[in-house]
Design an enzyme around this catalytic site. Structure first.
Site, PDB file in Angstrom:
ATOM      1  CE  LYS A  32      48.972  20.620  22.067  1.00  0.00           C
ATOM      2  NZ  LYS A  32      49.395  19.990  23.263  1.00  0.00           N
ATOM      3  CG  ASN A  33      49.534  16.768  20.717  1.00  0.00           C
ATOM      4  OD1 ASN A  33      49.864  17.716  21.427  1.00  0.00           O
ATOM      5  ND2 ASN A  33      48.477  16.013  20.991  1.00  0.00           N
ATOM      6  NE  ARG A  44      52.341  13.573  29.644  1.00  0.00           N
ATOM      7  CZ  ARG A  44      52.718  12.749  30.593  1.00  0.00           C
ATOM      8  NH1 ARG A  44      53.100  13.197  31.758  1.00  0.00           N
ATOM      9  NH2 ARG A  44      52.675  11.449  30.390  1.00  0.00           N
ATOM     10  CB  CYS A  69      46.306  18.846  30.150  1.00  0.00           C
ATOM     11  SG  CYS A  69      45.998  20.227  29.067  1.00  0.00           S
ATOM     12  NE  ARG A 129      48.928  13.373  30.583  1.00  0.00           N
ATOM     13  CZ  ARG A 129      48.846  14.350  29.691  1.00  0.00           C
ATOM     14  NH1 ARG A 129      48.464  15.563  30.065  1.00  0.00           N
ATOM     15  NH2 ARG A 129      49.157  14.140  28.427  1.00  0.00           N
ATOM     16  N   PRO A 130      52.177   9.117  34.335  1.00  0.00           N
ATOM     17  CG  PRO A 130      52.067   6.826  34.773  1.00  0.00           C
ATOM     18  CD  PRO A 130      51.218   8.016  34.444  1.00  0.00           C
ATOM     19  CB  ILE A 131      57.364   9.496  31.762  1.00  0.00           C
ATOM     20  CG1 ILE A 131      58.303   9.833  32.929  1.00  0.00           C
ATOM     21  CG2 ILE A 131      56.565  10.718  31.368  1.00  0.00           C
ATOM     22  CD1 ILE A 131      59.464  10.754  32.522  1.00  0.00           C
ATOM     23  CG  ASP A 132      55.233   3.681  33.870  1.00  0.00           C
ATOM     24  OD1 ASP A 132      54.603   4.599  33.302  1.00  0.00           O
ATOM     25  OD2 ASP A 132      54.706   2.601  34.165  1.00  0.00           O
ATOM     26  CG  ASP A 186      44.077  15.157  23.106  1.00  0.00           C
ATOM     27  OD1 ASP A 186      43.947  14.773  24.283  1.00  0.00           O
ATOM     28  OD2 ASP A 186      45.194  15.375  22.588  1.00  0.00           O
ATOM     29  CB  ILE A 199      43.125   7.709  26.968  1.00  0.00           C
ATOM     30  CG1 ILE A 199      42.663   7.290  25.566  1.00  0.00           C
ATOM     31  CG2 ILE A 199      44.641   7.924  27.016  1.00  0.00           C
ATOM     32  CD1 ILE A 199      43.338   6.082  24.971  1.00  0.00           C
ATOM     33  NE  ARG A 241      49.464  23.564  27.205  1.00  0.00           N
ATOM     34  CZ  ARG A 241      49.116  22.308  27.414  1.00  0.00           C
ATOM     35  NH1 ARG A 241      48.217  22.000  28.318  1.00  0.00           N
ATOM     36  NH2 ARG A 241      49.679  21.318  26.746  1.00  0.00           N
TER      37      ARG A 241
HETATM   38  C1  UD1 Z   1      49.679  12.423  24.027  1.00  0.00           C
HETATM   39  C2  UD1 Z   1      49.157  13.778  23.641  1.00  0.00           C
HETATM   40  C3  UD1 Z   1      47.883  14.090  24.402  1.00  0.00           C
HETATM   41  C4  UD1 Z   1      46.859  12.972  24.211  1.00  0.00           C
HETATM   42  C5  UD1 Z   1      47.476  11.613  24.493  1.00  0.00           C
HETATM   43  C6  UD1 Z   1      46.561  10.450  24.132  1.00  0.00           C
HETATM   44  C7  UD1 Z   1      51.156  14.996  23.105  1.00  0.00           C
HETATM   45  C8  UD1 Z   1      52.127  16.054  23.506  1.00  0.00           C
HETATM   46  N1  UD1 Z   1      50.165  14.764  23.955  1.00  0.00           N
HETATM   47  O1  UD1 Z   1      49.954  12.478  25.434  1.00  0.00           O
HETATM   48  O2  UD1 Z   1      47.369  15.330  23.911  1.00  0.00           O
HETATM   49  O3  UD1 Z   1      45.797  13.175  25.106  1.00  0.00           O
HETATM   50  O4  UD1 Z   1      48.695  11.438  23.739  1.00  0.00           O
HETATM   51  O5  UD1 Z   1      46.201  10.508  22.786  1.00  0.00           O
HETATM   52  O6  UD1 Z   1      51.260  14.415  22.037  1.00  0.00           O
HETATM   53  N2  UD1 Z   1      50.965   6.118  30.391  1.00  0.00           N
HETATM   54  C9  UD1 Z   1      51.607   5.435  31.407  1.00  0.00           C
HETATM   55  N3  UD1 Z   1      52.961   5.432  31.404  1.00  0.00           N
HETATM   56  C10 UD1 Z   1      53.702   6.072  30.454  1.00  0.00           C
HETATM   57  C11 UD1 Z   1      53.030   6.753  29.425  1.00  0.00           C
HETATM   58  C12 UD1 Z   1      51.655   6.757  29.412  1.00  0.00           C
HETATM   59  O7  UD1 Z   1      50.970   4.853  32.277  1.00  0.00           O
HETATM   60  O8  UD1 Z   1      54.932   6.021  30.501  1.00  0.00           O
HETATM   61  C13 UD1 Z   1      49.478   6.143  30.363  1.00  0.00           C
HETATM   62  C14 UD1 Z   1      48.932   7.555  30.561  1.00  0.00           C
HETATM   63  O9  UD1 Z   1      48.826   7.890  31.921  1.00  0.00           O
HETATM   64  C15 UD1 Z   1      47.612   7.484  29.860  1.00  0.00           C
HETATM   65  C16 UD1 Z   1      47.891   6.527  28.697  1.00  0.00           C
HETATM   66  O10 UD1 Z   1      49.046   5.775  29.070  1.00  0.00           O
HETATM   67  O11 UD1 Z   1      46.650   6.914  30.696  1.00  0.00           O
HETATM   68  C17 UD1 Z   1      48.137   7.201  27.377  1.00  0.00           C
HETATM   69  O12 UD1 Z   1      49.108   8.174  27.491  1.00  0.00           O
HETATM   70  P1  UD1 Z   1      50.013   8.621  26.260  1.00  0.00           P
HETATM   71  O13 UD1 Z   1      49.478   8.041  24.984  1.00  0.00           O
HETATM   72  O14 UD1 Z   1      51.430   8.364  26.585  1.00  0.00           O
HETATM   73  O15 UD1 Z   1      49.761  10.194  26.253  1.00  0.00           O
HETATM   74  P2  UD1 Z   1      50.811  11.345  26.115  1.00  0.00           P
HETATM   75  O16 UD1 Z   1      51.893  10.944  25.165  1.00  0.00           O
HETATM   76  O17 UD1 Z   1      51.206  11.850  27.452  1.00  0.00           O
END
Ligand code: UD1
Length: 435
Positions: free
Chosen positions: A22-23, A93, A117, A122-125, A308, A330, A400
């Site tokens: 899925k991911n 997401r 979820c 869950r920022p995207i910074d 996960d 995480i 999902r």
């Molecule tokens: C992806 C997976 C999700 C899985 C996660 C960790 C997909 C669609 N989703 O989510 O199922 O649980 O990897 O294996 O593939 N973070 C920041 N800033 C950012 C990005 C991340 O602070 O810009 C933090 C997050 O809040 C979290 C950690 O980094 O605490 C890891 O997040 P990340 O690996 O980015 O997870 P996702 O890509 O959202």
């Protein structure tokens, strides 16, 4: 309201075939927007997140159709907008990947901030800093991300603060068509990151090092169409492995890459479950009634134990003898499901990112509610082992990410059924009893 109804206690036997990841799918599908041509993507899981994404892609102008249940054809030659702000976008997401691909191909993107979820902030910074390093300007207003690269994207070197899966993939996708070379240090190493790099390379990209902590992307002028098969879903496979361990029985989990499952197999063996690996399948067995050992688990980026799989593994550990400690490495808040498991008899104490689990003899069936995808499937695991009947609501969250979960579990001999409303409930439950 749709519910799952489970009568627990039947050992699982037989074979379950794992669907495409899925991911990986939710990144490869947007990645087809980088391609000036037709992509045929095989082994696409038939899950709700994928359906949602295909609708978003159509809204952008891509021609998207399923050639069969798991083969998707995308023609993104003509895209008529770089703006993805509909309600659909906020529902998942992975819609954040639209920022990377639209920016990469057209130099601009306007995308609603993603949902998905909810287990803490869950920022995207990291994604945004990556896009800025590539020469774009990014602003967020009214819940919409606006990214513009007036003079096109230019390759750059950067190091992620944390090996974020999403940021690694998003920056990699944006950099594929950029001018010059991009280097991402401290990159994520998850199997689906490698899969997406392989997809892009199959379409003409030049990415090296995916699966290590340094990824190098040499920008190319254009990507061409082609055919690609998505890898099997690591987490779906791990979930069925844990189910067999929890309920007892012997199942063959087929169409898997055992290497991707090593951290899960190792924990199951430590617990006392038998795991036998072959080239593309794993057999998991446990005699019902045998004692399971307590273990400690900490979730970490790949190749560590996946976050996960944390709710599923914690559910299994409720049935191990003694006290197990599970640490979430995480996310800040990924133990919200514990309250629901407590309704089924679990003894779990949560303090921040740590959950102390005291083993119990059995779960007892109850009415419970799924709060997210993996939490929801953990209630299915508990229900399969519980005394009596379990009803689970909010199951659209489970769907999902798990293709045909009811059919797959029935195929393994579980007593599980779906009801769509209260009226049907009693009829279906008696049907469920019959298996
Ligand atoms: C992806 C997976 C999700 C899985 C996660 C960790 C997909 C669609 N989703 O989510 O199922 O649980 O990897 O294996 O593939 N973070 C920041 N800033 C950012 C990005 C991340 O602070 O810009 C933090 C997050 O809040 C979290 C950690 O980094 O605490 C890891 O997040 P990340 O690996 O980015 O997870 P996702 O890509 O959202």
């Amino acid at each position: 309201m749709k519910k799952y109804v489970i009568r627990g206690g039947k050992p699982l036997e037989g074979e379950v075939r794992i669907s495409g990841g899925k991911n990986a799918a939710v990144a490869i599908i947007p990645a087809t927007l980088l391609v000036n041509g037709v992509c045929i993507v095989e082994n696409v899981p038939a899950v709700n997140d994928v359906i949602l994404l295909t609708k978003i892609m159509s809204e952008l102008g891509a021609k998207v159709s399923f050639l069969d249940k798991t083969t998707l054809r995308v023609d993104a030659t003509e895209i008529h907008t770089c703006s993805a702000v509909s309600e659909l976008v906020r529902k998942m997401r992975a819609s954040y990947y639209l920022i990377g691909v639209l920016l990469g191909r057209f130099g601009k993107a306007c995308v609603g901030l993603p949902g998905g979820c909810d287990f803490g902030v869950r920022p995207i910074d990291y994604h945004i800093r990556g896009f800025e390093a590539l020469g774009s300007t990014v602003t967020i207003e009214h819940g919409i991300v606006n990214a513009v690269a007036e003079n096109g994207l230019k390759g750059a070197s950067m190091s992620l603060d944390f090996p974020s899966v999403g940021a690694t993939i998003n920056i990699m996708m944006a950099a594929v068509l950029a001018e010059g070379t991009t280097i991402i240090e401290n990159a994520g190493k998850e199997p689906h990151i490698v899969d997406i790099a392989n997809f892009l390379n199959a379409m003409g990209a030049e990415i090296r090092g995916a699966g290590t902590d340094t990824i190098k992307i040499k920008g190319v002028k254009e990507l061409h169409g082609g055919r690609y098969e998505i890898i099997p879903d690591q987490i779906e496979a791990g979930t069925y492995m844990v189910m067999a361990a929890a309920v007892g029985g012997r199942i063959k989990v087929s169409n898997v890459i055992p290497k991707h499952l090593e951290s899960i197999s190792a924990k199951l063996e430590e617990i006392g479950v038998t795991v036998e690996e072959d080239d593309d399948f794993i057999v998991v067995s446990r005699e019902p009634g045998t004692v399971m050992n307590k273990v400690n688990v900490k979730t970490l980026p790949y190749p560590g134990f996946p976050t996960d799989m944390q709710p599923q593994m914690s559910t299994l550990l409720c049935l191990a003898k003694g006290t197990s400690i599970v640490t979430e490495g995480i996310y800040e808040h990924r133990f919200r499901y514990v309250d629901e498991l407590r309704r089924m008899g679990a003894k779990m104490d949560v303090d921040g990112r740590v959950c102390v689990i005291t083993g119990i003899e059995k779960f007892s069936g109850a009415s419970v509610c799924a709060c997210d995808l993996r939490a929801g499937v953990s209630l299915v695991i508990a229900g399969l082992c519980a005394d009596g009947m379990t009803e689970i609501t909010n199951v659209h969250l489970i769907e999902r990410g798990y293709e045909d979960i009811i059919e797959k579990l029935k195929g393994l001999g579980a007593s599980i059924g779906v009801v769509d409303d209260e009226e049907n409930l009693s009829q279906q439950v008696s049907g469920t009893t019959a298996g």
